[in-house]
Design a protein around this motif. Structure first.
Motif, mmCIF file in Angstrom:
data_model
loop_
_atom_site.group_PDB
_atom_site.id
_atom_site.type_symbol
_atom_site.label_atom_id
_atom_site.label_comp_id
_atom_site.label_asym_id
_atom_site.label_seq_id
_atom_site.Cartn_x
_atom_site.Cartn_y
_atom_site.Cartn_z
ATOM 1 N N GLN A 32 0.840 -1.200 0.000
ATOM 2 C CA GLN A 32 0.000 0.000 0.000
ATOM 3 C C GLN A 32 0.877 1.254 0.000
ATOM 4 O OE1 GLN A 32 -3.303 0.119 -0.071
ATOM 5 N NE2 GLN A 32 -4.089 -1.816 0.671
ATOM 6 N N ARG A 35 -0.754 4.757 -0.752
ATOM 7 C CA ARG A 35 -1.627 5.155 0.358
ATOM 8 C C ARG A 35 -0.826 5.531 1.593
ATOM 9 N NH1 ARG A 35 -4.345 0.763 3.958
ATOM 10 N NH2 ARG A 35 -2.192 0.916 4.716
ATOM 11 N N ARG A 58 -13.057 12.010 1.016
ATOM 12 C CA ARG A 58 -12.456 12.666 -0.147
ATOM 13 C C ARG A 58 -13.049 14.039 -0.403
ATOM 14 N NH1 ARG A 58 -12.953 8.210 -4.754
ATOM 15 N NH2 ARG A 58 -14.927 7.893 -3.675
ATOM 16 N N LEU A 107 -5.299 9.714 -5.634
ATOM 17 C CA LEU A 107 -6.731 9.678 -5.928
ATOM 18 C C LEU A 107 -6.994 9.326 -7.382
ATOM 19 C CD1 LEU A 107 -7.901 12.752 -3.824
ATOM 20 C CD2 LEU A 107 -8.337 10.333 -3.341
ATOM 21 N N ARG A 110 -7.012 5.543 -7.613
ATOM 22 C CA ARG A 110 -7.928 4.767 -6.757
ATOM 23 C C ARG A 110 -9.067 4.183 -7.566
ATOM 24 N NH1 ARG A 110 -10.212 6.810 -1.219
ATOM 25 N NH2 ARG A 110 -11.514 5.086 -1.853
ATOM 26 N N ASP A 111 -9.451 2.966 -7.216
ATOM 27 C CA ASP A 111 -10.535 2.305 -7.947
ATOM 28 C C ASP A 111 -11.699 1.941 -7.039
ATOM 29 O OD1 ASP A 111 -9.345 0.341 -6.471
ATOM 30 O OD2 ASP A 111 -8.914 -1.013 -8.155
ATOM 31 N N ARG A 112 -11.765 2.569 -5.853
ATOM 32 C CA ARG A 112 -12.856 2.292 -4.925
ATOM 33 C C ARG A 112 -13.864 3.431 -4.944
ATOM 34 N NH1 ARG A 112 -11.562 -1.215 0.104
ATOM 35 N NH2 ARG A 112 -9.763 -2.418 -0.549
#
Length: 205
Positions: A32, A35, A58, A107, A110-112
């Protein structure tokens, strides 16, 4: 038998800027990495507590204006004065931490769909403990030892709160023009006396 009084300053552990940079580099050695670089950078820039950072969404970020807007419910309550007012913190006011750029890169990848700024591997939002664990992993990889009022600590002494103390050191040593009053505002202490009690030894006389 009463315990001897322990000086608050002797419990303050802090890192110098080059040590934090080493931790940011070391963070990328893990799964990670992006992150963990973000969480170290934001903690070291803003002085947020680990539970506060865990609660950041966010949409609390405004990367165009370069600020983070903290509602009252995300912030730690004052000991005797209830909840603090909403706060707006400028990201990287000195321009050398590259906080906004680091956040943008993270960001964009990110894929969430989670509203949380920082996810974990197992859930949509990292916990305060997860943040602390990430900081400690980076400190071990970078092999950094914190400074104290009377000497040096050990690598395992580094925590997320060490980065909060390090904000005060950076403001008073790495830059010109900051005072304990500015540190108080950045760390959002309820009273200037709290800042003075903890960090007046950071000032050079």
């Amino acid at each position: 038998m009463p315990q001897p009084h322990q000086d608050t300053k002797s419990n303050i552990r802090f890192l110098k800027p080059d040590q934090v940079e080493a931790m940011r580099d070391a963070a990328h050695e893990g799964r990670q990495g992006a992150r963990d670089d973000v969480l170290i950078t934001v903690l070291y820039d803003t002085g947020l507590r680990r539970a506060e950072l865990a609660g950041v969404d966010r949409d609390m970020l405004d990367l165009v204006d370069g600020v983070i807007r903290l509602p009252s419910h995300v912030q730690k309550d004052y000991p005797n004065a209830g909840s603090p007012d909403p706060a707006t913190l400028r990201l990287d006011p000195e321009g050398d931490l590259k906080t906004v750029r680091t956040l943008r890169v993270f960001l964009d990848r990110r894929d969430r769909d989670s509203p949380a700024l920082l996810p974990s591997r197992k859930s949509d939002r990292i916990t305060g403990k997860g943040i602390n664990d990430a900081v400690k992993r980076a400190a071990r990889r970078a092999d950094v030892r914190p400074f104290t009022h009377v000497g040096r600590g050990e690598t395992d002494d580094v925590t997320a709160h060490t980065l909060r103390h390090s904000v005060a050191y950076r403001m008073l040593h790495a830059y010109d023009g900051y005072t304990l009053y500015d540190v108080r505002n950045r760390l959002r202490h309820s009273r200037l006396a709290t800042t003075e009690q903890r960090y007046d030894h950071f000032e050079t006389v």
